[in-house]
Design a protein around this motif. Structure first.
Motif, PDB file in Angstrom:
ATOM      1  N   ASP A  25      46.025   9.397  71.700  1.00 19.53           N
ATOM      2  CA  ASP A  25      46.707   8.867  70.519  1.00 19.53           C
ATOM      3  C   ASP A  25      46.713   7.348  70.455  1.00 19.53           C
ATOM      4  O   ASP A  25      47.036   6.778  69.439  1.00 19.53           O
ATOM      5  CB  ASP A  25      48.159   9.350  70.496  1.00 19.53           C
ATOM      6  CG  ASP A  25      48.261  10.846  70.311  1.00 19.53           C
ATOM      7  OD1 ASP A  25      47.283  11.435  69.814  1.00 19.53           O
ATOM      8  OD2 ASP A  25      49.308  11.419  70.653  1.00 19.53           O
ATOM      9  N   LYS A  26      46.379   6.693  71.561  1.00 20.09           N
ATOM     10  CA  LYS A  26      46.449   5.231  71.594  1.00 20.09           C
ATOM     11  C   LYS A  26      45.099   4.645  71.964  1.00 20.09           C
ATOM     12  O   LYS A  26      44.360   5.204  72.760  1.00 20.09           O
ATOM     13  CB  LYS A  26      47.482   4.776  72.617  1.00 20.09           C
ATOM     14  CG  LYS A  26      48.889   5.196  72.267  1.00 20.09           C
ATOM     15  CD  LYS A  26      49.866   4.687  73.288  1.00 20.09           C
ATOM     16  CE  LYS A  26      51.266   5.130  72.924  1.00 20.09           C
ATOM     17  NZ  LYS A  26      52.252   4.686  73.902  1.00 20.09           N
ATOM     18  N   THR A  27      44.798   3.504  71.394  1.00 21.81           N
ATOM     19  CA  THR A  27      43.576   2.786  71.726  1.00 21.81           C
ATOM     20  C   THR A  27      43.843   1.912  72.947  1.00 21.81           C
ATOM     21  O   THR A  27      44.792   1.128  72.944  1.00 21.81           O
ATOM     22  CB  THR A  27      43.151   1.895  70.548  1.00 21.81           C
ATOM     23  OG1 THR A  27      43.003   2.708  69.392  1.00 21.81           O
ATOM     24  CG2 THR A  27      41.862   1.170  70.850  1.00 21.81           C
ATOM     25  N   PRO A  28      43.044   2.050  74.001  1.00 19.49           N
ATOM     26  CA  PRO A  28      43.277   1.208  75.175  1.00 19.49           C
ATOM     27  C   PRO A  28      42.969  -0.255  74.856  1.00 19.49           C
ATOM     28  O   PRO A  28      41.984  -0.560  74.205  1.00 19.49           O
ATOM     29  CB  PRO A  28      42.310   1.764  76.211  1.00 19.49           C
ATOM     30  CG  PRO A  28      41.310   2.549  75.461  1.00 19.49           C
ATOM     31  CD  PRO A  28      41.942   2.956  74.165  1.00 19.49           C
ATOM     32  N   THR A  29      43.854  -1.130  75.292  1.00 23.18           N
ATOM     33  CA  THR A  29      43.663  -2.563  75.067  1.00 23.18           C
ATOM     34  C   THR A  29      43.833  -3.307  76.377  1.00 23.18           C
ATOM     35  O   THR A  29      44.498  -2.840  77.295  1.00 23.18           O
ATOM     36  CB  THR A  29      44.678  -3.116  74.049  1.00 23.18           C
ATOM     37  OG1 THR A  29      45.995  -2.868  74.541  1.00 23.18           O
ATOM     38  CG2 THR A  29      44.510  -2.483  72.685  1.00 23.18           C
ATOM     39  N   LYS A  81      51.275  -5.195  78.678  1.00 23.84           N
ATOM     40  CA  LYS A  81      51.990  -4.248  77.820  1.00 23.84           C
ATOM     41  C   LYS A  81      53.369  -4.815  77.530  1.00 23.84           C
ATOM     42  O   LYS A  81      54.072  -5.239  78.437  1.00 23.84           O
ATOM     43  CB  LYS A  81      52.100  -2.887  78.496  1.00 23.84           C
ATOM     44  CG  LYS A  81      50.768  -2.217  78.643  1.00 23.84           C
ATOM     45  CD  LYS A  81      50.925  -0.828  79.186  1.00 23.84           C
ATOM     46  CE  LYS A  81      49.542  -0.197  79.304  1.00 23.84           C
ATOM     47  NZ  LYS A  81      49.588   1.167  79.743  1.00 23.84           N
ATOM     48  N   GLU A 118      57.817  -7.677  71.570  1.00 21.69           N
ATOM     49  CA  GLU A 118      56.950  -7.929  70.412  1.00 21.69           C
ATOM     50  C   GLU A 118      57.741  -8.561  69.271  1.00 21.69           C
ATOM     51  O   GLU A 118      57.267  -9.465  68.601  1.00 21.69           O
ATOM     52  CB  GLU A 118      56.310  -6.621  69.929  1.00 21.69           C
ATOM     53  CG  GLU A 118      55.242  -6.080  70.822  1.00 21.69           C
ATOM     54  CD  GLU A 118      53.950  -6.871  70.738  1.00 21.69           C
ATOM     55  OE1 GLU A 118      53.716  -7.587  69.742  1.00 21.69           O
ATOM     56  OE2 GLU A 118      53.175  -6.777  71.699  1.00 21.69           O
TER      57      GLU A 118
END
Length: 151
Positions: free
Chosen positions: A118-122, A126, A132
């Protein structure tokens, strides 16, 4: 009672018709006779355009590669459509515009891409939601960076 059964039968028929499958064709309509009439060393860009029409797209790396794409799909209710048949016709020209080769491929060239979650690795650190949200409070902008005031 008859009225209820009639309404129930109509409702059931409408519900079942919503699950009906559909077939669709997208892209170029290939005529095998016309495609087989294109010959290397005989035809050129103009004769190919007159015979089978303009290409679906040309290659972004070489404008002398023309592609004609044809795809049939089938879909049941709300599921994703499945490719039942695909043809990609590639007509390659030389620098003078004459046909060098004609190649046909099928649905074996379709690439299956499966996402890895479900998540794009970046890359990088973190951060939590609050980091944020409030992370830039109190930072001083440096000259020359976007958003920095020019003095």
């Amino acid at each position: 009672m008859a009225k209820r059964s009639l309404v129930a039968a109509i409702s059931m028929a409408l519900a079942l018709s919503a699950c009906a499958g559909s077939r669709d064709h997208k892209g170029f309509v290939l005529d095998p006779t016309l495609v087989d009439s294109i010959q290397a060393g005989v035809d050129n860009k103009e004769s190919v355009t007159r015979t089978i029409g303009r290409p679906t797209y040309t290659s972004q790396w070489d404008p002398n590669d023309w592609y004609y794409v044809s795809r049939n799909t089938a879909q049941l209710a709300f599921r994703d459509p499945k490719v039942t048949e695909q043809t990609v016709l590639r007509v390659k020209f030389d620098a003078a515009g004459n046909v060098v080769s004609v190649e046909k491929t099928g649905k074996e060239t379709i690439a299956q891409v499966d996402p890895s979650g479900d998540k794009t690795p970046t890359l990088g650190r973190k951060r939590s939601f609050f980091e944020e949200l409030f992370g830039n409070i109190g930072t001083i902008s440096q000259p020359g960076l976007p958003g920095a005031s020019q003095q």
